[in-house]
Write a protein that holds these residues in place. Structure first.
Motif, short mmCIF file in Angstrom:
data_model
loop_
_atom_site.label_atom_id
_atom_site.label_comp_id
_atom_site.label_asym_id
_atom_site.label_seq_id
_atom_site.Cartn_x
_atom_site.Cartn_y
_atom_site.Cartn_z
N TRP A 156 -8.03 -7.25 1.14
CA TRP A 156 -7.29 -7.37 2.40
C TRP A 156 -6.89 -5.99 2.89
CZ3 TRP A 156 -3.62 -11.85 0.46
CH2 TRP A 156 -4.36 -13.04 0.40
N GLY A 157 -7.51 -5.54 3.98
CA GLY A 157 -7.15 -4.25 4.58
C GLY A 157 -8.06 -3.12 4.15
N ALA A 158 -8.03 -2.04 4.93
CA ALA A 158 -8.98 -0.94 4.75
C ALA A 158 -8.86 -0.28 3.37
CB ALA A 158 -8.77 0.11 5.84
N GLN A 159 -7.63 -0.11 2.87
CA GLN A 159 -7.49 0.53 1.55
C GLN A 159 -8.15 -0.30 0.46
OE1 GLN A 159 -3.67 1.99 0.36
NE2 GLN A 159 -3.29 3.08 2.26
N ALA A 160 -8.02 -1.62 0.57
CA ALA A 160 -8.66 -2.50 -0.42
C ALA A 160 -10.18 -2.49 -0.26
CB ALA A 160 -8.11 -3.92 -0.27
N HIS A 161 -10.67 -2.44 0.99
CA HIS A 161 -12.12 -2.44 1.21
C HIS A 161 -12.78 -1.26 0.50
CE1 HIS A 161 -11.59 -4.79 5.28
NE2 HIS A 161 -11.14 -5.44 4.24
N LYS A 162 -12.10 -0.11 0.50
CA LYS A 162 -12.67 1.09 -0.12
C LYS A 162 -12.87 0.92 -1.62
CE LYS A 162 -10.49 4.20 3.23
NZ LYS A 162 -9.28 5.02 3.45
N MET A 163 -12.15 -0.02 -2.21
CA MET A 163 -12.23 -0.21 -3.66
C MET A 163 -13.47 -0.99 -4.08
SD MET A 163 -9.70 1.10 -5.46
CE MET A 163 -8.21 2.01 -5.07
N GLU A 164 -14.18 -1.59 -3.13
CA GLU A 164 -15.35 -2.39 -3.48
C GLU A 164 -16.38 -1.58 -4.26
OE1 GLU A 164 -18.67 -5.38 -1.45
OE2 GLU A 164 -17.40 -4.14 -0.17
N ASP A 165 -16.47 -0.29 -3.98
CA ASP A 165 -17.44 0.58 -4.65
C ASP A 165 -17.22 0.64 -6.17
OD1 ASP A 165 -18.40 1.11 -2.16
OD2 ASP A 165 -17.55 3.14 -2.02
N HIS A 166 -16.03 0.28 -6.62
CA HIS A 166 -15.71 0.40 -8.05
C HIS A 166 -15.98 -0.89 -8.82
CE1 HIS A 166 -14.01 4.40 -7.50
NE2 HIS A 166 -13.55 3.94 -6.36
N LEU A 167 -16.48 -1.92 -8.13
CA LEU A 167 -16.81 -3.16 -8.83
C LEU A 167 -18.12 -3.00 -9.60
CD1 LEU A 167 -16.01 -5.83 -6.08
CD2 LEU A 167 -14.50 -4.90 -7.86
N THR A 168 -18.13 -3.51 -10.82
CA THR A 168 -19.37 -3.59 -11.58
C THR A 168 -20.24 -4.67 -10.92
OG1 THR A 168 -18.13 -3.02 -13.57
CG2 THR A 168 -20.32 -4.01 -13.88
N PRO A 169 -21.49 -4.36 -10.54
CA PRO A 169 -22.31 -5.36 -9.86
C PRO A 169 -22.44 -6.64 -10.69
CG PRO A 169 -23.34 -3.20 -9.70
CD PRO A 169 -22.20 -3.06 -10.66
N GLY A 170 -22.38 -7.77 -10.01
CA GLY A 170 -22.49 -9.04 -10.72
C GLY A 170 -22.40 -10.20 -9.75
N ASP A 171 -22.28 -11.39 -10.30
CA ASP A 171 -22.27 -12.62 -9.51
C ASP A 171 -20.85 -12.91 -9.03
OD1 ASP A 171 -22.97 -15.00 -8.36
OD2 ASP A 171 -22.97 -16.14 -10.24
N HIS A 172 -20.34 -12.04 -8.17
CA HIS A 172 -18.96 -12.13 -7.71
C HIS A 172 -18.86 -12.84 -6.36
CE1 HIS A 172 -18.32 -9.35 -10.92
NE2 HIS A 172 -18.89 -8.33 -10.30
N PHE A 173 -17.63 -13.29 -6.05
CA PHE A 173 -17.30 -13.72 -4.70
C PHE A 173 -16.41 -12.63 -4.11
CE2 PHE A 173 -14.28 -15.62 -1.74
CZ PHE A 173 -15.15 -16.18 -0.81
N ILE A 174 -16.84 -12.02 -3.02
CA ILE A 174 -16.08 -10.93 -2.39
C ILE A 174 -15.82 -11.29 -0.93
CG2 ILE A 174 -16.05 -8.48 -1.80
CD1 ILE A 174 -18.09 -8.07 -4.12
N LEU A 175 -14.55 -11.34 -0.55
CA LEU A 175 -14.18 -11.62 0.84
C LEU A 175 -13.33 -10.47 1.36
CD1 LEU A 175 -14.24 -13.64 3.21
CD2 LEU A 175 -12.14 -14.64 2.29
N LYS A 176 -13.85 -9.76 2.33
CA LYS A 176 -13.14 -8.62 2.94
C LYS A 176 -12.65 -9.04 4.32
CE LYS A 176 -16.62 -5.72 2.53
NZ LYS A 176 -17.39 -4.45 2.56
N THR A 177 -11.35 -8.90 4.55
CA THR A 177 -10.78 -9.23 5.86
C THR A 177 -9.74 -8.18 6.23
OG1 THR A 177 -8.95 -10.54 4.98
CG2 THR A 177 -11.02 -11.71 5.37
N ALA A 178 -9.18 -8.34 7.42
CA ALA A 178 -8.02 -7.54 7.82
C ALA A 178 -6.87 -7.82 6.86
CB ALA A 178 -7.62 -7.88 9.24
N HIS A 179 -5.90 -6.94 6.84
CA HIS A 179 -4.69 -7.10 6.04
C HIS A 179 -3.79 -8.17 6.68
CE1 HIS A 179 -0.91 -5.95 4.05
NE2 HIS A 179 -1.66 -5.34 3.14
#
Length: 213
Positions: A156-179
């Protein structure tokens, strides 16, 4: 200073970065939130292997008496609700028809939902006042750790979106939205239905859904 959560103590942050942050906090004469013994509360609740869902916040509530170490959560007696949390509950009612009765999200944490802020301290009244201390390294390491197995991430929010790069690739559910804050909730948080979507994904994984309310 609160003791390091044992199940996370192997992360390099605690040896490499935390001592400098603690030294900076000791020299900061302002009222620092949350209290030191609650700083790692989110990690105390969830060992790495127990995390099923991560909600990533920004930094603790800067209003004295609100923050207690879990992103977006506050003590049960806090009234009115913090504004971001109020918007989270509005979306929840739209999405699944109900919401918790107070500001305390510890029942979520007890179900393997990690309520993590990217920064774990804040001077009272100064949102983002500690964003340059280096806390973000911990969030990066935590995300890399929990994403070694399939996990749901609500960013949730731009600061959180930047953290996606640190996820280990896998079968995840990722939902990025406004804060969900009042400044941005109408730019894509409202209507995103994160709670029903997470539960649908958990069920596809053969896991119990989160009891949100």
């Amino acid at each position: 200073m609160h003791s390091i959560p044992q199940s996370w103590a192997h992360l390099p942050f605690f040896a490499e970065k935390l001592p400098a942050i603690e030294a900076a906090l000791e020299q900061d004469n302002r009222d620092i939130l949350p209290p030191a013994d609650q700083r790692f509360a989110a990690l105390d609740f969830c060992a790495p292997e127990d995390v099923r869902v991560v909600i990533l916040g920004q930094d603790p509530y800067p209003t004295p008496g609100h923050a207690h170490g879990l992103a977006f959560s506050a003590e049960p007696d806090v009234r009115p609700l913090p504004r971001s949390l109020n918007n989270i509950y509005k979306e929840m009612i739209e999405d699944i028809g109900s919401a918790p009765l107070n500001a305390d999200l510890r029942p979520w944490a007890e179900q393997g939902l990690l309520l993590l802020n990217t920064v774990l301290s804040v001077p009272a009244g100064e949102a983002n006042g500690h964003k340059k201390l280096g806390w973000q390294t911990l969030a990066q390491e935590v995300l890399a750790e929990v994403s070694k197995q399939p996990c749901a991430f609500l960013l949730w929010g731009a600061q959180a979106h930047k953290m996606e790069d640190h996820l280990t690739p896998g079968d995840h559910f990722i939902l990025k939205t406004a804060h969900p804050s009042p400044l941005s909730a109408r730019k894509g948080f409202f209507g995103s239905k994160p709670f029903s979507k997470v539960n649908s994904w958990l069920e596809t994984q053969g896991k119990l859904p989160i009891t949100w309310a």
